[in-house]
Design a protein around this motif. Structure first.
Motif, PDB file in Angstrom:
ATOM      1  N   CYS A   4      15.257   3.949  -8.239  1.00 58.33           N
ATOM      2  CA  CYS A   4      13.845   4.153  -7.940  1.00 58.33           C
ATOM      3  C   CYS A   4      13.301   5.142  -8.959  1.00 58.33           C
ATOM      4  CB  CYS A   4      13.656   4.681  -6.522  1.00 58.33           C
ATOM      5  SG  CYS A   4      11.909   4.839  -6.135  1.00 58.33           S
ATOM      6  N   ILE A   5      12.307   4.708  -9.719  1.00 59.38           N
ATOM      7  CA  ILE A   5      11.736   5.534 -10.782  1.00 59.38           C
ATOM      8  C   ILE A   5      10.394   6.084 -10.313  1.00 59.38           C
ATOM      9  CG2 ILE A   5      10.925   5.576 -13.177  1.00 59.38           C
ATOM     10  CD1 ILE A   5      12.787   3.085 -13.610  1.00 59.38           C
ATOM     11  N   ILE A   6      10.278   7.389 -10.303  1.00 52.43           N
ATOM     12  CA  ILE A   6       9.022   8.013  -9.904  1.00 52.43           C
ATOM     13  C   ILE A   6       8.207   8.271 -11.158  1.00 52.43           C
ATOM     14  CG2 ILE A   6       7.958  10.005  -8.774  1.00 52.43           C
ATOM     15  CD1 ILE A   6      10.657  10.355  -7.253  1.00 52.43           C
ATOM     16  N   GLY A   7       7.123   7.528 -11.316  1.00 54.65           N
ATOM     17  CA  GLY A   7       6.301   7.647 -12.519  1.00 54.65           C
ATOM     18  C   GLY A   7       6.416   6.399 -13.363  1.00 54.65           C
ATOM     19  N   ALA A   8       5.283   5.704 -13.550  1.00 57.72           N
ATOM     20  CA  ALA A   8       5.293   4.451 -14.311  1.00 57.72           C
ATOM     21  C   ALA A   8       4.628   4.637 -15.666  1.00 57.72           C
ATOM     22  CB  ALA A   8       4.608   3.349 -13.508  1.00 57.72           C
TER      23      ALA A   8
ATOM     24  N   TYR B 205       9.997   8.436   0.697  1.00 58.74           N
ATOM     25  CA  TYR B 205       8.849   8.134   1.550  1.00 58.74           C
ATOM     26  C   TYR B 205       7.574   8.447   0.780  1.00 58.74           C
ATOM     27  CZ  TYR B 205      12.546   8.644   5.041  1.00 58.74           C
ATOM     28  OH  TYR B 205      13.720   8.525   5.750  1.00 58.74           O
ATOM     29  N   THR B 206       6.630   7.506   0.762  1.00 55.66           N
ATOM     30  CA  THR B 206       5.390   7.754   0.016  1.00 55.66           C
ATOM     31  C   THR B 206       4.275   8.203   0.954  1.00 55.66           C
ATOM     32  OG1 THR B 206       4.332   5.598   0.251  1.00 55.66           O
ATOM     33  CG2 THR B 206       6.004   5.801  -1.465  1.00 55.66           C
ATOM     34  N   SER B 207       3.153   8.572   0.324  1.00 54.42           N
ATOM     35  CA  SER B 207       1.967   9.023   1.058  1.00 54.42           C
ATOM     36  C   SER B 207       1.436   7.940   1.987  1.00 54.42           C
ATOM     37  CB  SER B 207       0.889   9.427   0.052  1.00 54.42           C
ATOM     38  OG  SER B 207       0.750   8.430  -0.940  1.00 54.42           O
ATOM     39  N   ASP B 208       1.714   6.668   1.690  1.00 51.33           N
ATOM     40  CA  ASP B 208       1.248   5.590   2.563  1.00 51.33           C
ATOM     41  C   ASP B 208       2.377   5.040   3.423  1.00 51.33           C
ATOM     42  OD1 ASP B 208      -1.012   6.059   1.191  1.00 51.33           O
ATOM     43  OD2 ASP B 208      -1.475   3.963   0.745  1.00 51.33           O
ATOM     44  N   ALA B 209       3.414   5.849   3.626  1.00 57.73           N
ATOM     45  CA  ALA B 209       4.546   5.520   4.495  1.00 57.73           C
ATOM     46  C   ALA B 209       5.379   4.337   4.004  1.00 57.73           C
ATOM     47  CB  ALA B 209       4.063   5.280   5.929  1.00 57.73           C
ATOM     48  N   THR B 210       5.316   4.027   2.707  1.00 57.29           N
ATOM     49  CA  THR B 210       6.243   3.047   2.135  1.00 57.29           C
ATOM     50  C   THR B 210       7.615   3.723   2.032  1.00 57.29           C
ATOM     51  OG1 THR B 210       4.443   2.128   0.826  1.00 57.29           O
ATOM     52  CG2 THR B 210       6.671   1.534   0.147  1.00 57.29           C
TER      53      THR B 210
ATOM     54  N   ARG C 226       1.849   8.351  -3.615  1.00 57.29           N
ATOM     55  CA  ARG C 226       2.615   9.472  -4.138  1.00 57.29           C
ATOM     56  C   ARG C 226       3.882   9.632  -3.323  1.00 57.29           C
ATOM     57  NH1 ARG C 226       0.349  15.631  -4.509  1.00 57.29           N
ATOM     58  NH2 ARG C 226       1.042  15.793  -2.371  1.00 57.29           N
ATOM     59  N   VAL C 227       4.995   9.881  -3.975  1.00 57.97           N
ATOM     60  CA  VAL C 227       6.236  10.136  -3.234  1.00 57.97           C
ATOM     61  C   VAL C 227       6.131  11.523  -2.608  1.00 57.97           C
ATOM     62  CG1 VAL C 227       8.725  10.387  -3.368  1.00 57.97           C
ATOM     63  CG2 VAL C 227       7.568   8.725  -4.806  1.00 57.97           C
ATOM     64  N   GLU C 228       6.282  11.583  -1.308  1.00 59.68           N
ATOM     65  CA  GLU C 228       6.130  12.848  -0.608  1.00 59.68           C
ATOM     66  C   GLU C 228       7.476  13.485  -0.278  1.00 59.68           C
ATOM     67  OE1 GLU C 228       3.352  14.422  -0.043  1.00 59.68           O
ATOM     68  OE2 GLU C 228       2.058  12.820  -0.801  1.00 59.68           O
ATOM     69  N   ARG C 229       8.434  12.624   0.106  1.00 56.91           N
ATOM     70  CA  ARG C 229       9.652  13.165   0.671  1.00 56.91           C
ATOM     71  C   ARG C 229      10.840  12.349   0.205  1.00 56.91           C
ATOM     72  NH1 ARG C 229      11.676  13.221   5.787  1.00 56.91           N
ATOM     73  NH2 ARG C 229      10.414  11.457   6.433  1.00 56.91           N
TER      74      ARG C 229
END
Lengths: 106, 333
Positions: B7-11, B100-105, B85-88
């Motif tokens: 999982c890559i954070i930042g595209a 876990y993202t800001s939209d609960a993905t 945004r990745v939150e957790r």
């Protein structure tokens, strides 16, 4: 070499000497001198972490361009003598200037 | 839940190129970006600027480079979560991660790669005593739902486009709108600025120029703000203060993941760009190490070495044998 002064966040004044012929920016010199300047955006006038106030010598600097003025205008703590260090080339116009750090150095 | 190898954070460019290097080693990637499109700052901030230091391209426009990278990684079918945004992040017993993202993905991955560039753009906050106390109790940094402000007394602060635009919009919604700006003129769009000045002349809004916010008053909720106008202090009763001082890049939630951080950047080992947490890597502008250069080409290099190391988490039982694309080609998934 150009000599100017930097006032740090504690209010202490330090003399700084920088080469005028290497095309460096004031931000690069401040960073290299270990002042708490993050320069997150790398010098594109985007992050304003290199925000400085010229308490002396502002009038000798070349005018700020639109990108710099736009960014300064968004800063809550901007003052009339605010500039972004990344947009200022090291040159004779900085001789004897006094520069106070105003950026968010965290 | 989305399941992937990496999982890559930042595209941004470095995150995108990681998909290619991972793909050569048969590792699948999912990318998350807080922005609604890929490309990071290249697409968001300077899409038309030419870049001169990409090897093999004497000159390439930032957006063209992003488009080329998307073409280059197409064979490896990367998947995307954009505008979140990745939150957790939670590490599982087997060493894998759930993000876990800001939209609960939710994304389950064996390896996490932080390629977050400048970080997330967050609202710039004014320096005011008790500011935090009043956040969400009268101080808002963006207008998500204008209805919230219906028939309320609003003070906006700032002189850019968003301050002007929201002043114009909220003038028709709120009971009273006051715009506070530190200088005498506006650098936002001239016609928005003209409209704001007109509304003020007509008495429909209050415009306070050459002014600085100085304080907030209230108990459980904001009741008034104080400001200073050329040395004179002034008090304005208000239900909401909306400071609109633009966005500034911050590390964001990553700062709370127990990673070693130095001056807003993630410390890595230059052997493989791993962080202090096994299975988490940091590459590109967001990392730091002795000699670090914030260049796209350095990020590409870091991506390649990172993938060689990440392989052991994705295929713990296999031995990695390095192959050149000139010999093997690019084998699509």
């Amino acid at each position: 070499m150009v000599q100017f002064s930097v006032i740090d966040e504690q209010g202490m004044t330090h003399p700084v000497e920088a080469p005028a012929d290497m095309g460096l920016s004031l931000m690069e010199i401040l960073k290299a001198s270990d002042y708490p300047v993050l320069a997150t955006c790398g010098g594109m006038a985007l992050c304003a972490t290199c925000h400085v106030e010229f308490t002396e010598g502002l009038e000798r600097l070349p005018e700020a361009n639109d990108a710099e003025l736009d960014m300064i205008d968004t800063l809550p703590n901007a003052v009339n003598a605010s500039r972004l260090a990344c947009q200022i080339r090291i040159g004779e116009h900085l001789q004897n200037a006094v520069i106070r750090l105003r950026g968010d150095g965290n | 839940m989305i399941t992937t190898d990496i999982c890559i954070i930042g595209a941004g460019p470095v995150g995108l190129f990681s998909v290619f290097e991972a793909g050569l080693l048969k590792m699948r990637c999912h990318l998350i970006d807080a922005l609604p499109q890929v490309g990071g700052q290249l697409s968001e901030i300077y899409p038309k600027k030419p870049i001169y230091d990409i090897p093999g391209f004497p000159e390439v426009k930032a957006q063209e480079l992003v488009d080329n990278l998307m073409e280059q990684i197409r064979p490896f079918n990367p998947t995307f979560t954009l505008g979140e945004r990745v939150e957790r992040l939670k590490q599982m017993e087997d060493g894998s991660f759930i993000l876990y993202t800001s939209d609960a993905t939710e994304i389950h991955a064996k390896v996490v790669v932080i390629a977050g560039g400048l970080g997330c753009f967050e609202p710039r906050k004014p320096e005011l005593p008790q500011l935090e106390k009043f956040e969400k109790r009268g101080v808002e940094y963006m207008v998500k739902d204008p209805e919230k402000f219906r028939n309320k007394r609003i003070v906006l602060a700032g002189g850019g486009d968003s301050a002007l635009d929201w002043t114009l919009f909220l003038a028709n919604v709120a009971e009273r709108v006051t715009l506070v700006h530190r200088s005498e003129s506006f650098r936002g769009a001239p016609d928005s600025a003209e409209k704001v000045v007109e509304l003020a002349k007509e008495g429909k809004i209050d415009l306070v120029l050459n002014a600085q916010l100085t304080g907030l008053e209230g108990e459980d909720h904001l009741k008034a703000i104080t400001l200073s106008t050329s040395g004179q202090s002034q008090r304005i009763e208000a239900d909401y203060l909306i400071p609109l001082f633009g966005l500034s890049p911050k590390l964001g939630p990553i700062a709370d993941w127990n990673l070693n951080i130095d001056k807003n950047a993630v410390e890595v080992n230059t052997f493989d760009y791993s962080t202090n947490i096994p299975g988490i890597y940091a590459i590109g502008d967001i990392n730091t190490y002795p000699g670090k250069l914030k260049l796209i080409l350095c990020g590409f290099h870091e991506a390649a070495l990172m993938c060689q190391s990440a392989f052991k988490y994705v295929y713990p039982d296999q031995k990695l044998s390095f192959k050149y694309t000139t010999v093997n080609g690019v084998n699509a998934f």
